[in-house]
Design a protein around this motif. Sequence first.
Motif, short mmCIF file in Angstrom:
data_model
loop_
_atom_site.label_atom_id
_atom_site.label_comp_id
_atom_site.label_asym_id
_atom_site.label_seq_id
_atom_site.Cartn_x
_atom_site.Cartn_y
_atom_site.Cartn_z
N ASN A 500 46.66 107.09 56.80
CA ASN A 500 45.94 108.22 56.77
C ASN A 500 44.69 107.96 55.93
O ASN A 500 44.63 107.96 54.65
N PRO A 501 43.54 107.93 56.46
CA PRO A 501 42.37 107.56 55.72
C PRO A 501 41.39 108.77 55.15
O PRO A 501 40.65 108.57 54.21
N LEU A 502 42.26 109.99 55.13
CA LEU A 502 41.64 111.12 54.69
C LEU A 502 42.32 111.27 53.19
O LEU A 502 43.36 110.91 52.69
N TRP A 508 49.86 114.73 62.36
CA TRP A 508 49.56 114.02 63.37
C TRP A 508 50.38 114.06 64.53
O TRP A 508 51.33 113.57 64.26
N PRO A 509 49.80 114.41 65.79
CA PRO A 509 51.02 114.16 66.81
C PRO A 509 51.02 112.65 67.20
O PRO A 509 49.93 112.07 67.40
N THR A 779 34.82 117.75 69.58
CA THR A 779 34.68 116.61 70.46
C THR A 779 34.99 115.39 69.79
O THR A 779 35.19 115.20 68.45
N ASP A 780 35.70 114.38 70.52
CA ASP A 780 36.06 112.99 70.06
C ASP A 780 35.06 111.87 70.07
O ASP A 780 35.36 110.79 69.90
N ARG A 781 34.02 112.42 70.67
CA ARG A 781 32.67 111.39 70.73
C ARG A 781 31.50 112.23 70.79
O ARG A 781 31.54 113.37 70.82
N ALA A 848 37.65 118.61 62.51
CA ALA A 848 36.52 117.48 63.03
C ALA A 848 36.73 116.20 62.18
O ALA A 848 36.71 115.20 62.81
N GLN A 849 37.23 116.22 60.85
CA GLN A 849 37.42 115.18 60.25
C GLN A 849 38.47 114.30 60.61
O GLN A 849 38.76 113.07 60.67
N GLU A 850 39.52 115.05 60.73
CA GLU A 850 40.95 114.47 61.49
C GLU A 850 40.54 113.78 62.84
O GLU A 850 41.07 112.62 63.04
#
Length: 989
Positions: A500-502, A508-509, A779-781, A848-850
Amino acid sequence: MAVHLRLPTAVFLLVCSGVLSFPVGQEKRDATTCGYQSCHATKPTMLNVHLVPHTHDDVGWLKTVDQYFYGDRNDIQHAGVQYILDSVVDQLLKNPDRRFIYVETGFFYRWWKQQSPSMQQTVKQLVNEGRLEFVNGGWCMSDEATTHYSAVIDQMTIGLRFLNETFGICGRPRVAWHIDPFGHAREHASIFAQMGYDGFFFGRLDYQDRNRRMKVKEQELLWRASDSLTPPMADLFTGILPNGYNPPEGFCWDQLCSDAPIRDDPDLEDYNVDDVVWRFLHAAKSQALVYKTNHIIMTMGSDFQYENANLWYKNLDKLIRYVNAQQTNGSNVNVLYSTPSCYLQELHRANLTWSLKTDDFFPYADNAHNFWTGYFTSRPALKRYERISNSNLQSCNQLEVLGGPVSRKGLFGLGDSETLRKAMAVAQHHDAVSGTEKQHVANDYAKRLAKGWQHCQVLVSNSLASLTGSSAERIYCDNLNVSVCPLTESSKKFSVSVYNPLGRTVTWPVRLPVNGTAYSVTDTQGKYVDCQVLPVSRATQEVRRNRGFASNELVFQVQAPPLGYSTYSVSLLKDQPSSSLLPHGAPTVIQNKFLQVTFDPDTGLMNGLINLETKQTIKLTQNFYWYNASDGNNYESQQTSGAYIFRPNSSTPLMVNSKAKVESFQNSVVQEMRQWFAPWVSQVVRLYSDSKAVELEWTVGPVPVNDRQGKEVITRLDTSIKTSELFYTDSNGREVLQRKKDFRPTWQLKQTEPIAGNYYPINSRAFIKDDMDQLTVVTDRSQGGGSIYNGSLEIMIHRRLLYDDYRGVGEALDERSEIFPDGLVVRGRLLLSLERPASAADAHRPLAQEVVSQPLLSFTDGDLSQNARLEFSGLQASLPPAVHLLTLSQWDKESVLLRLEHQFQSWESKVNSQPVTVNLQKLFSTLDVLGVSELNLSANQWKDEMRRFDWTPEKEEKPLPKTFEDLSVWEITLRPMEIRTFLLRVTFK
C-alpha cells in the motif's frame, strides 16, 4: 566537497557533493552574468522588441522520441534534435550578442552525454554568460489537461535536478514555458509558482478569449491559481504570446521555411532591406497596440527549427542592425536579442497593475467549430496505462527507500527506478498521455513504460525479499483487470503480498483468476478471510482473448498498513459445488451496510441510489450512448472529429440500448449486476461489502464502424439532483473548479458547439450537487466530460474515428492491435459516491487517492518461509486524514526526498480543512531522520532562499488568510492545499 545547509536551528544536514551540486542562493560567483544580469540593455523611451530564438522539440509526436533525437525517419517529418543543438552552440560562439533558449531537458540530457569534456565546458560557459538559457526545464513540456499533478511534479523535478547538478544557479530556469499545450490548467500554474518561477508564457488560448484580451490589453495577467494557498504563494504572472510560438508572418528564416532572406547587397537587383524593415516596423507597431508596455516579445523559431542555425542568426543579425539603424531617422523601435526571462524582467520593472484571473483556460477552441476537447479522452488505454505506471513508480520509489541499498542490488539482480521515472517523464509530454500522437509513437510510449516497470519489478522483489526475509521468487500479474494471472490460474497454494503506497491503512478488493471452485484465504495472523468464487464473465472471456484460461475469479478483501504490505495465503480446497457460482434471478436491488442500488426490473438499468447512513435517496439512471463524429461534410464547417478535436454531428447522442440483459451474483463479499447492452458494450455494477462507493466496470469495443461513421462513446448519469447548470471537476487531480454550461467566468462566450464546447478535463473526479445531495464520480484515468442537462453528468470513455482532424497528426484515431485487429477494446472503472455536500470531500478525496495510488500485488508460489515477515509498515502510525505522502524517493546514498501535502481545500471540510502538524522524526518506522532541510516544490532551491518577483493585481478579491508557523524544525505544519518538500538525511534503525 561538502556543504552545510543552513537551518533555523542548530540542526544541520550534511549533504554530499552531487545532491544539490550548487545550493542555489549560496553559491557566489565572481562575475555571474547569467539570468537577469545577462539581459541586453533596452531603451526606455522606445518600443523594445525582444527577439527570442527558440526551437519547439516534441518529445515524441509524429516520430518517436528516439527518432526525433537522431533525425531518423525524416520521411515522416524532417527533424533531428541532436543537429539543432550542435548547430546552435556553434552559432552562439560566433556572436556574443546572440541568445537561445532551450526547453526539453530530456533531449538536452541525451545530447549532453554525447559531448566531449571540452564541448561541455564550452556549453557551460555559454550558460554562465546567459547566452544559452534554459526555460521551463522539465524533462518535457507536459500536457495540462490529461496529466496528474504527482506525475507532473516528478517530471519537472527530474529535468530541473539535472540542470541544477550540471550548471548550478545559471541552469535554473526563471520562466515556465508551455507554448504548445492545448489549454491550460490552474493547477499547473500553482505548481509552477511553488517551484519558484517568476512567470509563465504560453501560446494557445480560446480565440474568443484572445480577441477580448487583445481589445482591452489583458494578454498579460496575474493568475491566482489557488483559492486555498495564501497569496502570492500560487500567484503566477502569465503572458500570452502574440503568434502562438511562431515568428511574425514573413520573418521565418529556417531551412524549413520559405520566406525570403534579407538581401542587403545594394548592387543586386533583388535588394530588399527597405521592404523587410518596413514590414517589420509595421508588425512591431501592430503588436504593440494589443500589449500594455513598451516591450513586446517575438518568438523567432518553431517546431524543430535551427537545425541549420546559421540561416536564422545571419538574418536576425541583419534585422537587428537595419531596423535599429532607422533610429537615426526618427524611428522609436529598438530590436534586441532576448529571452523570456529578460522580457519578463522589463515587464516587472514597468511596475504596473495586472488583471487578476482565478479560473483556468479550458476548453480551448481555435475557431467556432474547433474545440480541442476530444483529446481529454483520446487513447483511453494508454491513459490508463500511464496512470497505473505512475502508481507503480511511487511504490517502486518508496520500496527503494524502505528496503535500503539491497533494493537496487539484491537477490534478484540489479533493479532501478530511474528507467521508469524517465519513461513516465516522457509520457507526460503534451503529445503522449494526451493521445494526440501517431499510433507507432503511442506504442513506443507504452513500451518504455513496460520496460521501466520491468526494471522496477527487480527492485521491488529485492526490497520485499529484504523486508520479508523470504527468498521466494515474486510474480507480477499485470493483466488482472482482464482476469489473467498464470500463477493463480494453476497453483494450488500461493501467497499474495499487497503493498500500500498510501500513508494510511486501506481496504482493497482483490479479484484473482482461478480454476477451482473453493479456496481458503488467511491473513497475517492466520485468521480466515471471507472469500468467494464467481464465474469469469462472458465480457472478460472475450476481452482477454487467449491470454488466460481461468473459468472463475476468487474475490476477497485485503487490508494493508500505511506505506507497507500485508501477506495473504491462498489454498485450493477440494473442488466442490459452490452456490456463489450460480447466477441469481434478476433482483431489483443490490446493497451493503452503506449503500443501496436499485434497478428497473423491465430495463435492467440502474434507477436509484440510497446512502443508508445519511438516508439520502436520489433517482439515478445510467446508460451508454455515442455521438456520431463529424466527417467534414457540414455546411457550417468542414471540421472533423479527430485525436484533438471533438465535434459531434448532432447534439443528441444515440443510445446503445434502452435495455440491458442482466445477470446477478450476490454473496457475502460482493454483489454485482452484470449488464449487456450490445455485443460491444457491457458493464458490471458492483458493490463490495465494506465499500462506500458503487463500482461501474465498463467494457467498450470494438466500436462498430461498419456504417463508416466514427463514434464518440459516453456513459451518462441522469439524476434528480438540481444542479442549476453547474458541475465540478478537478484540476490535475488536486483543486476543484466550478463549471457552468455555456459560460466562461472571465469573458462572454458565444457558444457554437453545444456539446464539445461544454466538455472539460476530468483527471480523477467530477461531481454534481445541490443543497442536499452530492454525487461524485471518481475516474481511473483522465477523461473528458460535461453536464449538458440539469442533474446530468456524462463522461466520454472511448473514441473511434475515421478521419484526421487536420491538426498535424495526419492519421485517424482508429486504434487496433494484434490482440484487437478489429478495433481496440477498453475496460475501465467509475466509482460513485453519494454524500451530503458538506462532508463529500471527506469521502471522495481519499477514494480518488486510492484509485490513483492503488496497492501493488505480487505473488509467490507455495508457502513463504516459516520465519517470513508477513506484515510491515514503513510509518510509525497512519498519517492524519488530511495529509498525503506524495513523494518518498532515494535522492543519494544518505538522503531521501519527501513531499507531504495537505489534500483538502480550505472550504471543503469542517474536519479536514484545518492546518495539520506532522513530526518528521516520528514519521518512519525503519529510518532515523538525522537532519532536514526544506526545498521548493521542484527540489532545486532551498525554500528559505527562494525569491520571486512581486506582482500587483488590479484588485484584491479577498483578505489574506492567517499563516501558521512550524512548531520546530521537526514539527511541520501543512495548511490546506500546501505541498512541502524536504531533503532528509537518514540511516536505517
